[in-house]
Design a protein around this motif. Structure first.
Motif, PDB file in Angstrom:
ATOM      1  N   GLN A   1      24.383  14.674  -6.561  1.00 15.80           N
ATOM      2  CA  GLN A   1      23.794  13.448  -7.055  1.00 15.80           C
ATOM      3  C   GLN A   1      22.396  13.340  -6.560  1.00 15.80           C
TER       4      GLN A   1
ATOM      5  N   GLN B   1      26.898  14.730   1.162  1.00 14.25           N
ATOM      6  CA  GLN B   1      27.451  14.015  -0.312  1.00 14.25           C
ATOM      7  C   GLN B   1      28.961  14.673  -0.429  1.00 14.25           C
TER       8      GLN B   1
ATOM      9  N   SER C   1      19.301  19.401  -6.633  1.00 14.70           N
ATOM     10  CA  SER C   1      20.730  18.839  -6.601  1.00 14.70           C
ATOM     11  C   SER C   1      21.494  20.063  -7.588  1.00 14.70           C
TER      12      SER C   1
END
Length: 616
Positions: free
Chosen positions: A97, A39, A15
């Motif tokens: 995330q 995302q 991430s």
């Protein structure tokens, strides 16, 4: 242009970091890329880049590219054994995330997509320090107001701006105060300070510059920009100093402390004997009177001395010893001879250095009118003077602000910046000094009153930790000492990859770590409008002076050539003495030989021995 469809996320992702691969163009350190993930549009920065082909092993022991990257490349149809492949490690500016999907496309952003990460202030309201490296691909759609602002100096030539400008938002110092400038010798640190001061002058920001190297003059212009009237160079003891009558008890203690730490006994004696508003001679005479009294040792012995001089009819001596007695009776039981002698020695040293011969009025007037006031002197003299000056100006600004909040009327005094090179000498780690006390107070409290620091040093490890921790913006030039690099890593958000590059940065390249931006920018400092008076190469200076000396000496002896040193030396020496040059025979021979080596003379042999003749 980069073919965006060819840039792909490969290998094991997280991430925070991903690997990117491309077959068309090399990646560049610190360039921005956007990862198009499920995302969203994730902005990233290249922190490491390599090129791989069949002639270079594909694995580097897991340090950069591991087998998962190789497998990913093979899975999407890339022939790792035949093709040249460019691979980069990207760091997401904001943590995602979830881990990024392998295979996600990567593209070059438009300027507007990363503008808030690059531009923190407009050119007319900020300090234009230079260019953000490797951002030229973003300038195609950049507004014109950010273009053509400066030139940079690379490979011996000036180059028009081609990257996004780095603009320091000095107004944000109210929230993110103080600047540190770190870099080793020859890194471009002093050059960077010069550019920073030039920008400060353009904005009319009141500033104090401590200049122990006598190099912060801005008279030698290399451009159309003229800084005349925007700054003053003032030398301690010649143009400015400290008016003794203006000293408080605390000021006097701080000044004496700069000549060697003063004891508690000295502090107590100053509290008792010093009277605010008196002049230097009144105070020093009182100390001398007490020393004379201590030499006699008692009031009775002083009385006998008074009777003796009275008997001789010497009224001047009688008055002197009556004053000695009065001083002894008042202060003799409160101190001792060694303490008084220590105070007097420190006081006389300050006087002999000229520190107490002037006042700070010119500098105060300059600050009030928004100028840069350059204070010049030796490091120790600046330490002495800065202790008083900075403390005085800081208190004037603080009194105004606090009075304004409290509803009291105080004369306006503007916010200002204090800039000093060799900052570790003024605020050393682990060593108390009066200068450090005031700099530490400003570092911790100055933001509330509008007083800010720019501290430059070659050795950040030696700078006081409390002060270093308050430097919210740091300009980090080439640094080679491991201990200094460790300190920089502890005090900034500089990455491991960036810290490894510090020993190899080009002169004038700098990492700018900004608390406001929350990231580090890789910047090339712009070409300065002015140059240091010490710009001339010292070896060129030596050659120029030597040639001048040879030319002048040749002109003095030309009318008596040829010279036979075996018989004509006395006449030549007499001739030279009439011209203002007094030499011995040996010195004459050396000077003539120098002229031969320089091509002014030639030497021939004759029945008189060696003869020196003109070669011009």
């Amino acid at each position: 242009m980069i073919e965006n469809e060819k840039m792909t996320v490969v290998g094991l992702t997280s991430s925070r970091e991903v690997y990117a691969a491309n077959r068309k163009r090399n990646f560049r350190i610190n360039e921005f890329l956007i990862v198009e993930d499920a995302q969203g549009q994730l902005i990233s920065e290249v922190v490491e880049a390599n090129t791989f082909n069949r002639y270079i092993p594909m694995s580097k022991g897991g340090d950069f590219v591991d087998q998962s990257v190789i497998s990913s490349l093979q899975a999407i149809g890339w022939n790792v054994n035949e093709e040249t492949i460019y691979i980069a490690k990207l760091r997401l500016l904001r943590e995602a995330q979830f881990p990024v999907m392998s295979g996600s496309k990567i593209r070059v952003p438009e300027f507007y997509e990363v503008k808030n990460l690059l531009i923190s202030s407009e050119p007319e309201t900020g300090l234009v320090l230079g260019a953000i490296r490797n951002t030229d691909s973003l300038t195609l759609n950049m507004e014109d107001k950010y273009k053509g602002l400066f030139t940079t100096f690379e490979n011996g030539i000036r180059i028009p701006q081609k990257d996004v400008p780095y603009i320091l938002d000095y107004k944000s110092m109210h929230e993110y105060p103080h600047v540190g400038v770190f870099g080793g010798s020859g890194s471009g640190k002093s050059f960077g300070i010069r550019v920073l001061i030039e920008e400060i002058m353009k904005k009319g920001i009141p500033t104090i510059v401590m200049d122990p190297h006598f190099e912060m003059s801005f008279a030698n212009s290399k451009s159309d920009v003229n800084y005349e009237g925007k700054y003053n160079c003032r030398q301690i003891g010649i143009d400015i100093g400290i008016k003794f009558e203006d000293l408080s008890t605390g000021d006097l203690k701080n000044l004496l402390d700069t000549s060697g730490s003063i004891s508690d006994a000295m502090r107590n004696t100053i509290d008792i004997m010093f009277k605010r508003g008196e002049n230097y001679y009144t105070f020093s005479n009182r100390l001398n009177e007490l020393l004379v009294a201590f030499e006699y040792g008692s009031t009775d012995k002083i009385n006998r001395k008074i009777e003796e001089v009275d008997a001789m009819g010497d009224s001047v001596e009688s008055e002197k010893f009556r004053n000695v007695r009065a001083t002894y009776e008042k202060y003799g039981n409160s101190t001792n001879q060694a303490t008084v002698r220590g105070i007097l020695w420190r006081l006389q040293r300050l006087k002999n250095e000229g520190v107490l011969d002037k006042d700070i009025t010119p500098t105060v007037d300059g600050i009030m009118s928004g100028k840069v006031e350059v204070i010049q002197g030796s490091t120790r003299m600046i330490q002495v003077f800065a202790t008083y000056l900075v403390n005085k100006l800081y208190n004037m600004r603080r009194d105004y602000r606090e009075g304004k909040y409290a509803g009291h009327v105080h004369d306006f005094f503007p916010p200002f910046i204090v800039i000093t090179d060799e900052a570790h000498n003024f605020a050393p780690k682990g060593v108390d000094s009066p200068t450090k006390h005031i700099l530490r107070e400003i570092a911790q409290e100055g933001r509330k009153y509008g007083v800010f620091l720019v501290l430059a040093t070659q050795r950040p490890t030696l700078l006081d930790d409390t002060i270093t921790a308050q430097l919210n913006t740091k300009l980090i030039f080439r640094t080679v000492r491991a201990s200094d690099i460790d300190t920089i890593r502890e005090e900034t958000d500089i990455s491991t990859e960036e810290s490894k590059r510090l020993p190899y940065l080009q002169t004038g390249d700098v990492f700018v770590s900004s608390s406001k931006l929350g990231r580090t920018s890789y910047v090339r400092i712009r070409y300065a409008d002015t140059e240091s008076p010490h710009k001339e190469n010292p070896f060129d200076e030596l050659q120029t002076l030597r040639e001048k000396d040879h030319e002048e000496f040749y002109e003095k002896i030309r009318e008596v050539l040829p010279i036979a040193t075996s018989v004509g030396s006395i006449e030549v020496l007499r001739h030279l003495k009439n011209k203002g040059t007094d030499l011995t025979v040996e010195q004459l021979k050396l000077k003539l030989d120098e002229l031969v080596r320089s091509g002014y003379l030639k030497v021939e042999s004759s029945f008189l021995g060696e003869q020196y003749m003109s070669n011009k």
